[in-house]
Design a protein around this motif. Sequence first.
Motif, mmCIF file in Angstrom:
data_model
loop_
_atom_site.group_PDB
_atom_site.id
_atom_site.type_symbol
_atom_site.label_atom_id
_atom_site.label_comp_id
_atom_site.label_asym_id
_atom_site.label_seq_id
_atom_site.Cartn_x
_atom_site.Cartn_y
_atom_site.Cartn_z
ATOM 1 N N ILE A 229 18.809 17.688 -18.040
ATOM 2 C CA ILE A 229 17.369 17.480 -18.199
ATOM 3 C C ILE A 229 16.583 17.935 -16.979
ATOM 4 C CG2 ILE A 229 17.253 15.063 -17.448
ATOM 5 C CD1 ILE A 229 15.399 16.594 -20.445
ATOM 6 N N GLY A 230 17.128 17.760 -15.785
ATOM 7 C CA GLY A 230 16.449 18.241 -14.581
ATOM 8 C C GLY A 230 16.311 19.762 -14.580
ATOM 9 N N ARG A 231 17.367 20.435 -15.009
ATOM 10 C CA ARG A 231 17.314 21.906 -15.103
ATOM 11 C C ARG A 231 16.353 22.342 -16.209
ATOM 12 N NH1 ARG A 231 22.788 20.924 -14.257
ATOM 13 N NH2 ARG A 231 23.272 21.220 -16.454
ATOM 14 N N THR A 232 16.295 21.555 -17.278
ATOM 15 C CA THR A 232 15.367 21.864 -18.370
ATOM 16 C C THR A 232 13.921 21.741 -17.892
ATOM 17 O OG1 THR A 232 16.988 21.054 -19.960
ATOM 18 C CG2 THR A 232 14.735 21.280 -20.735
ATOM 19 N N VAL A 233 13.636 20.710 -17.106
ATOM 20 C CA VAL A 233 12.295 20.534 -16.538
ATOM 21 C C VAL A 233 11.959 21.740 -15.663
ATOM 22 C CG1 VAL A 233 10.916 19.189 -14.906
ATOM 23 C CG2 VAL A 233 12.267 18.017 -16.636
ATOM 24 N N LYS A 234 12.885 22.131 -14.815
ATOM 25 C CA LYS A 234 12.660 23.284 -13.929
ATOM 26 C C LYS A 234 12.400 24.549 -14.743
ATOM 27 C CE LYS A 234 14.766 26.072 -10.303
ATOM 28 N NZ LYS A 234 15.958 26.296 -9.483
ATOM 29 N N SER A 235 13.198 24.771 -15.763
ATOM 30 C CA SER A 235 13.043 25.956 -16.611
ATOM 31 C C SER A 235 11.675 25.971 -17.302
ATOM 32 C CB SER A 235 14.163 25.983 -17.654
ATOM 33 O OG SER A 235 13.963 27.000 -18.583
ATOM 34 N N ALA A 236 11.281 24.832 -17.859
ATOM 35 C CA ALA A 236 9.983 24.743 -18.543
ATOM 36 C C ALA A 236 8.836 24.965 -17.560
ATOM 37 C CB ALA A 236 9.844 23.385 -19.233
ATOM 38 N N GLN B 173 0.140 22.953 -19.633
ATOM 39 C CA GLN B 173 -0.792 23.147 -20.739
ATOM 40 C C GLN B 173 -0.058 23.689 -21.970
ATOM 41 O OE1 GLN B 173 -3.265 21.403 -18.987
ATOM 42 N NE2 GLN B 173 -4.569 22.614 -20.276
ATOM 43 N N LYS B 174 -0.627 23.453 -23.139
ATOM 44 C CA LYS B 174 -0.073 23.961 -24.398
ATOM 45 C C LYS B 174 -0.397 25.442 -24.551
ATOM 46 C CE LYS B 174 -0.751 19.568 -26.787
ATOM 47 N NZ LYS B 174 -1.529 18.882 -27.838
ATOM 48 N N GLU C 197 0.441 24.309 -31.627
ATOM 49 C CA GLU C 197 0.897 24.870 -30.358
ATOM 50 C C GLU C 197 2.291 25.472 -30.497
ATOM 51 O OE1 GLU C 197 2.116 20.471 -29.983
ATOM 52 O OE2 GLU C 197 0.269 21.447 -30.552
ATOM 53 N N GLN C 198 2.571 26.482 -29.690
ATOM 54 C CA GLN C 198 3.871 27.139 -29.666
ATOM 55 C C GLN C 198 4.660 26.587 -28.488
ATOM 56 O OE1 GLN C 198 4.532 29.591 -32.090
ATOM 57 N NE2 GLN C 198 2.601 28.812 -32.882
ATOM 58 N N LEU C 199 5.885 26.102 -28.734
ATOM 59 C CA LEU C 199 6.699 25.524 -27.681
ATOM 60 C C LEU C 199 7.925 26.391 -27.416
ATOM 61 C CD1 LEU C 199 6.715 21.746 -28.712
ATOM 62 C CD2 LEU C 199 5.181 22.902 -27.136
ATOM 63 N N THR C 200 8.298 26.488 -26.137
ATOM 64 C CA THR C 200 9.530 27.174 -25.779
ATOM 65 C C THR C 200 10.706 26.251 -26.093
ATOM 66 O OG1 THR C 200 9.577 26.319 -23.520
ATOM 67 C CG2 THR C 200 8.342 28.374 -23.886
ATOM 68 N N LYS C 201 11.920 26.784 -26.006
ATOM 69 C CA LYS C 201 13.111 25.976 -26.257
ATOM 70 C C LYS C 201 13.180 24.812 -25.264
ATOM 71 C CE LYS C 201 18.128 26.209 -26.453
ATOM 72 N NZ LYS C 201 19.320 27.004 -26.223
ATOM 73 N N GLU D 34 10.688 23.416 -23.661
ATOM 74 C CA GLU D 34 9.625 22.458 -23.974
ATOM 75 C C GLU D 34 9.992 21.598 -25.184
ATOM 76 O OE1 GLU D 34 5.835 24.931 -22.135
ATOM 77 O OE2 GLU D 34 6.322 25.158 -24.264
ATOM 78 N N ASN D 35 10.640 22.182 -26.180
ATOM 79 C CA ASN D 35 11.107 21.397 -27.335
ATOM 80 C C ASN D 35 12.124 20.352 -26.901
ATOM 81 O OD1 ASN D 35 9.808 22.087 -29.804
ATOM 82 N ND2 ASN D 35 10.783 24.091 -29.700
ATOM 83 N N GLN D 36 13.032 20.718 -25.991
ATOM 84 C CA GLN D 36 14.012 19.762 -25.484
ATOM 85 C C GLN D 36 13.326 18.636 -24.719
ATOM 86 O OE1 GLN D 36 16.624 22.341 -23.258
ATOM 87 N NE2 GLN D 36 17.960 22.673 -25.023
#
Length: 172
Positions: A40-47, A133-134, A142-146, A148-150
């Motif tokens: 989840i930390g890496r996901t936050v960084k990626s987003a 922002q969205k 809104e369009q979400l990245t992978k 952001e969906n996670q």
Amino acid sequence: MVVEETCTMHLNMNMNMPMPMDMDLELELDIDLAMECAPIGRTVKSALMRAQSEARVIVGLSAAINVLSKSPEGSLFCLMAQPKDGDSATHMHEVLLEAFCYENDIYVIKVDDATKLSRILGQDSVESCCLVQKVWADAPEEQLTKAENQLVDYCEAHWDAPQQPIVQLPAV
């Protein structure tokens, strides 16, 4: 509660105990939970990095409050670092910002360190908060990245928790 440490400690605690047969399922669930929590930390960084490359990140407490006061519906996430002890004025602003975000269905993600958050965002100064922002690309939703969906799934899973978990950001 820090997410990655909590999952790992819970898993290690179960590994050191003798395991009756009915504990096998619980251990499998603990392993699944640990695997789910770890990235989840890496996901936050990626987003954050993706949103920043698309100019969708508002950095800083004052800037975030200013944007939210004008159009809260445009924000998807509010990331907030652990407050420092002794800075009561900033703490009050952060508590009010968090409450405002919950009232306006903006996902709040608490992170472990303002310095790591600032480094991920490429800031020279240490910032305790940012907004993502969205994206509204000619679509009614809104369009979400992978990533952001996670993060939405993560936030939904913890929405009603009495105490929000703190995400450990990766070192930068």
